[in-house]
Design an enzyme around this catalytic site. Structure first.
Site, mmCIF file in Angstrom:
data_model
loop_
_atom_site.group_PDB
_atom_site.id
_atom_site.type_symbol
_atom_site.label_atom_id
_atom_site.label_comp_id
_atom_site.label_asym_id
_atom_site.label_seq_id
_atom_site.Cartn_x
_atom_site.Cartn_y
_atom_site.Cartn_z
ATOM 1 N N GLU A 174 -26.150 52.750 13.376
ATOM 2 C CA GLU A 174 -26.716 51.744 12.460
ATOM 3 C C GLU A 174 -26.985 52.272 11.048
ATOM 4 O O GLU A 174 -28.090 52.139 10.525
ATOM 5 C CB GLU A 174 -28.025 51.196 13.040
ATOM 6 C CG GLU A 174 -27.833 50.456 14.350
ATOM 7 C CD GLU A 174 -29.139 49.941 14.933
ATOM 8 O OE1 GLU A 174 -30.206 50.490 14.613
ATOM 9 O OE2 GLU A 174 -29.085 48.974 15.710
ATOM 10 N N GLU A 368 -25.248 47.765 21.906
ATOM 11 C CA GLU A 368 -26.686 47.548 22.112
ATOM 12 C C GLU A 368 -26.959 46.063 22.084
ATOM 13 O O GLU A 368 -26.574 45.359 21.151
ATOM 14 C CB GLU A 368 -27.527 48.203 21.010
ATOM 15 C CG GLU A 368 -27.629 49.689 21.095
ATOM 16 C CD GLU A 368 -28.608 50.270 20.071
ATOM 17 O OE1 GLU A 368 -29.602 49.599 19.728
ATOM 18 O OE2 GLU A 368 -28.343 51.389 19.612
HETATM 19 C C1 BG6 Z 1 -31.640 49.824 17.589
HETATM 20 C C2 BG6 Z 1 -31.620 51.325 17.739
HETATM 21 O O1 BG6 Z 1 -31.864 49.540 16.270
HETATM 22 O O2 BG6 Z 1 -32.643 49.126 18.225
HETATM 23 C C3 BG6 Z 1 -32.307 51.856 18.972
HETATM 24 O O3 BG6 Z 1 -30.311 51.795 17.692
HETATM 25 C C4 BG6 Z 1 -33.564 51.070 19.227
HETATM 26 O O4 BG6 Z 1 -32.537 53.223 18.818
HETATM 27 C C5 BG6 Z 1 -33.182 49.620 19.441
HETATM 28 O O5 BG6 Z 1 -34.308 51.546 20.294
HETATM 29 C C6 BG6 Z 1 -34.330 48.715 19.823
HETATM 30 O O6 BG6 Z 1 -35.359 48.858 18.896
HETATM 31 P P1 BG6 Z 1 -36.828 49.213 19.361
HETATM 32 O O7 BG6 Z 1 -37.576 49.412 18.098
HETATM 33 O O8 BG6 Z 1 -37.286 48.034 20.128
HETATM 34 O O9 BG6 Z 1 -36.733 50.438 20.188
#
Ligand code: BG6
Length: 469
Positions: A174, A368
Site C-alpha cells: 500500500e 486483503e
Molecule cells: C491494510 C494493511 O491497510 O489494512 C494491513 O495492509 C492492516 O497491515 C489492514 O492490518 C487492516 O487495517 P487495521 O488497521 O484494521 O489492522
C-alpha cells in the site's frame, strides 16, 4: 456455470510484524512496527522502544513459534495459498549490514517449506510497514534515496534464497497510503506544512517506484519465472461523490487519481500527466533523474495486488484524511459501517476490479479484504460471527460478478484469517480471523487458538471453488 477459475488462489494474508512477534529473536533488529504502542483506540508511536510501554507487535500472536500449527489450521479451510511478508530487520537487522542474518533466513526457509508441505503457494510482500527502525532514524525512511540500494540488497538476498519456492512477489504494501499513514513511507516526522508534506510523500513514493523497478530488474535474472506485482490500497480509490454536484464528482475523481499515480508508474511505466499540476500547485520539485525514469519504463510490474475494505464519499472542500482502510470521507447513508466505522460496500469491490481491468488489463489479486470486529466467546465456548461470514460471502459474490464482467482476478486472500494485531489501532480486539486467538488489547491471554463459525463458511466456499456462493 463455473465462475472462479479452476486454478484460483484461495487463502489468507498476514504481515510478519502483525503476527510473528519474536521481535528480538534469532538476531532480529527493531523495525518501525516495534515502536507502535498499546492498543486502545488509535495507536501511538514512540521514536524508540521505551521501557514500561506496551508494544503489541513484540509478541503479537507468536506466529514465529506457532506457524506450523497455525498453517495447519488454515490448511483445514482448504487454503491453496498464503500471503505473508518477510521482516526486513530479521534479514538485515539495521538494513545496512554487509551480510544477512542466517537465522532469520532459516526461519523463512522453514515457513515456506511448511506452506508447500500443506499445499499452499507462498505469496510474499517484500516490505509491509516494517522497515528497519535504524533506516528511519538515520535517513527518514523512504523520503531518502539511501534506502533504494539497501532495499535492492535485501531483494537480492531473498530472491536468491527463496526464488525457487516463492512464485508471487509484491514489492511494497500500500505505498499509495503515504499521504494518509506515516508508516507507508516509514517516515514518522512528515511535515505539517501541506506543500512540504506533498513533496515528502511524492518523493517517498518515487523512491519506492525506483526500488520497485530495481526489484523487477533483479527478478528477471535471479528468478525469471516469478510473478512480480505491486500492492495498493484500492479503498483509497473507492471514492463516491457525496452528491451529483459537479464539484463533488470532479473531486472524487481527483481523489481516485491519487491512487492511480502509483499504478500508472509501475504498471504502465510512466507518470500520468496530471501529476505535474499537483506538484506545480504545491510548489514542489521532485528529485527525479532521467536514468530513474528510464529504469521505471523498462521494468514494469506484471500484476496488481490490492486491499479493499470499504468505500468512502467525497464532498467538495474535504481534506485528504485516511487510515489503513483508505480515505475517510462523509458518511454514506446507503451503507452500514463496522464497529470501527468502516463502511461495508461489496459492490465497491466489483467496481474496483472493473476499473483495474479497464485501465491496466493486467492480472489482479485481492490480497486483503476482511471485517475487523469485536468477537465474544458464547456460553457454548464457540464464537458465532455471522456478520463476518456475511461480509465474506457478499464480497466474494461481488468478486464473482467482477470475474463474469471479464476481470482477470487470479486470487483472493482474506486479511487476517487468524486474529492478529491491528496495524492502524494496535488492537487485538479488532479481529478479522476465522481463527480466534485468546489475547486482549493489553497483552493478556493464553494465545490459545480456536475456530469461529466463519471458519466453516470459508471452508465450504473454497471446497466448492465458490460455486456455493
Ligand atoms: C491494510 C494493511 O491497510 O489494512 C494491513 O495492509 C492492516 O497491515 C489492514 O492490518 C487492516 O487495517 P487495521 O488497521 O484494521 O489492522
Amino acid at each position: 456455470m463455473t465462475v472462479f477459475p479452476t486454478d484460483f488462489l484461495w487463502g489468507g494474508a498476514i504481515a510478519a510484524n502483525q503476527a510473528e512477534g519474536a521481535w528480538q529473536t534469532d538476531g532480529k533488529g527493531p523495525s518501525i512496527a516495534d515502536v507502535t504502542t498499546h492498543g486502545i483506540g488509535k495507536s501511538e508511536h514512540d521514536k524508540a522502544v521505551v521501557s514500561g510501554h506496551y508494544y503489541p507487535n513484540h509478541e503479537a500472536i507468536d506466529f514465529y513459534h506457532r506457524y506450523q500449527t497455525d498453517l495447519t489450521l488454515m490448511a483445514g479451510m482448504g487454503f491453496n495459498c498464503f500471503r505473508t511478508s518477510i521482516a526486513w530487520s530479521r534479514i538485515y537487522p539495521t538494513g545496512e549490514e554487509d551480510t544477512p542474518n542466517e537465522a532469520g533466513l532459516a526461519y523463512y526457509d522453514r515457513l515456506f517449506a511448511k506452506m508447500h508441505e500443506l499445499g499452499m503457494t507462498p505469496i510474499v510482500t517484500i516490505s509491509h510497514y516494517e522497515t528497519p527502525l535504524a533506516l528511519h532514524d538515520k535517513y527518514g525512511g523512504w523520503t531518502s534515496k539511501k534506502l533504494i540500494p539497501l532495499y535492492e540488497k535485501f531483494c537480492r538476498t531473498i530472491f536468491t534464497r527463496y526464488g525457487h519456492v516463492v512464485p508471487y512477489w509484491m514489492t511494497f504494501n500500500e505505498m499509495n497510503n503515504t499521504h494518509t499513514i506515516w508508516y507507508a513511507a516509514a517516515a514518522i516526522d512528515l511535515a505539517d506544512d501541506p506543500d512540504e508534506r506533498v513533496r515528502q510523500t511524492f518523493q517517498a513514493e518515487h523512491n519506492m517506484y525506483v526500488a520497485n523497478a530495481k526489484a523487477v530488474q533483479l527478478a528477471k535474472t535471479l528468478m525469471p519465472h516469478a510473478h512480480m506485482g505491486i500492492m495498493l490500497s484500492l479503498s483509497q480509490a473507492a471514492v463516491y461523490p457525496a452528491t451529483c454536484a459537479p464539484a463533488n464528482v470532479f473531486g472524487a475523481m481527483q481523489m481516485q487519481r491519487r491512487t492511480w499515480v502509483s499504478a500508472d508508474v509501475q504498471l504502465k511505466g510512466h507518470y500520468p500527466a496530471f501529476v505535474a499540476r499537483i506538484l506545480r500547485d504545491h510548489h514542489v520539485t521532485l528529485d527525479v533523474t532521467d536514468d530513474e525514469l528510464a529504469l521505471i519504463a523498462e521494468n514494469t510490474s506484471e500484476f496488481l495486488g490490492f486491499s479493499y475494505y470499504r468505500s468512502s464519499t467525497y464532498k467538495a472542500g474535504m481534506g485528504l484524511y485516511g487510515d489503513t482502510g483508505g480515505v475517510k470521507g462523509a458518511p454514506n447513508p446507503y451503507l452500514e459501517a463496522t464497529d470501527w466505522g468502516w463502511q461495508i460496500d461489496p459492490l465497491g469491490l466489483r467496481w474496483m476490479c472493473n476499473l483495474v481491468q479497464d485501465r491496466y488489463s493486467c492480472p489482479m489479486m485481492v490480497v486483503e479484504n476482511g471485517l475487523g470486529m469485536k468477537d465474544t466467546v458464547a456460553p457454548d465456548g464457540r464464537i458465532h460471527d455471522p456478520a463476518r461470514s456475511d461480509y465474506l460471502i457478499k464480497h466474494l459474490q461481488a468478486l464473482g460478478e467482477a470475474i463474469k464482467d471479464g476481470c482477470n482476478v487470479i486470487g483472493y486472500t482474506w486479511w487476517g484469517p487468524i486474529d492478529i494485531v491491528s496495524a492502524g489501532d494496535g488492537q487485538m480486539s479488532k479481529r478479522y480471523g476465522f481463527i480466534y486467538v485468546d489475547k486482549d488489547d493489553t497483552g493478556n491471554g493464553t494465545l490459545a487458538r480456536s475456530k469461529k463459525d466463519s471458519f466453516d463458511t470459508y471452508q465450504h466456499i473454497i471446497e466448492t471453488n465458490g460455486e456455493c456462493l
